[in-house]
Design a protein around this motif. Sequence first.
Motif, PDB file in Angstrom:
ATOM      1  N   CYS A   1       0.828  -1.203   0.000  1.00 23.13           N
ATOM      2  CA  CYS A   1       0.000   0.000   0.000  1.00 23.13           C
ATOM      3  C   CYS A   1       0.868   1.260   0.000  1.00 23.13           C
ATOM      4  CB  CYS A   1      -0.942  -0.009   1.201  1.00 23.13           C
ATOM      5  SG  CYS A   1      -1.981   1.457   1.280  1.00 23.13           S
TER       6      CYS A   1
ATOM      7  N   LEU B   1      -0.177   4.357  -0.129  1.00 26.95           N
ATOM      8  CA  LEU B   1      -0.751   5.393   0.725  1.00 26.95           C
ATOM      9  C   LEU B   1      -0.318   5.200   2.180  1.00 26.95           C
ATOM     10  CD1 LEU B   1      -4.347   5.730  -0.750  1.00 26.95           C
ATOM     11  CD2 LEU B   1      -2.419   7.293  -1.033  1.00 26.95           C
ATOM     12  N   SER B   2      -0.219   3.956   2.605  1.00 26.20           N
ATOM     13  CA  SER B   2       0.258   3.674   3.957  1.00 26.20           C
ATOM     14  C   SER B   2       1.693   4.166   4.119  1.00 26.20           C
ATOM     15  CB  SER B   2       0.192   2.180   4.260  1.00 26.20           C
ATOM     16  OG  SER B   2      -1.139   1.730   4.230  1.00 26.20           O
TER      17      SER B   2
ATOM     18  N   THR C   1      -6.185   7.763   5.010  1.00 31.00           N
ATOM     19  CA  THR C   1      -5.393   8.836   4.424  1.00 31.00           C
ATOM     20  C   THR C   1      -6.159  10.148   4.359  1.00 31.00           C
ATOM     21  OG1 THR C   1      -4.274   7.171   3.066  1.00 31.00           O
ATOM     22  CG2 THR C   1      -3.974   9.472   2.437  1.00 31.00           C
TER      23      THR C   1
END
Length: 106
Positions: free
Chosen positions: A21, A23-24, A80
């Motif tokens: 991921c 975004l993580s 997010t």
Amino acid sequence: MDKVQRMARDHGVVIFSKSTCCLSYAVSVLFKDLGVVPYVCQIDHEPDGKEMEKALIRMGVNSSFLFPAVFIGGSLLGSTNEVMSLHLQGSLNQLIQPYISILKSN
């Protein structure tokens, strides 16, 4: 669910993530830039990752935007969108203040 709650409670800033991921990763970098070293749990590397994912959904994490799932001080902050919104409003610093690491440079 107990494991997720325990991790969220035992660490100041927790990011539940999957290793793929991006975004993580971006949220983790943001916290580090703000002086916080988050505890990152990549649930795809956990033997009970599927159960942890279900627990996150039961705790209120949006199943459409499951990762990252960010907890601060044991409470669910969100994903997010919530993190970035608070950061842009200038409110994120207040939430993370107790967890900022004092880094000495020599």
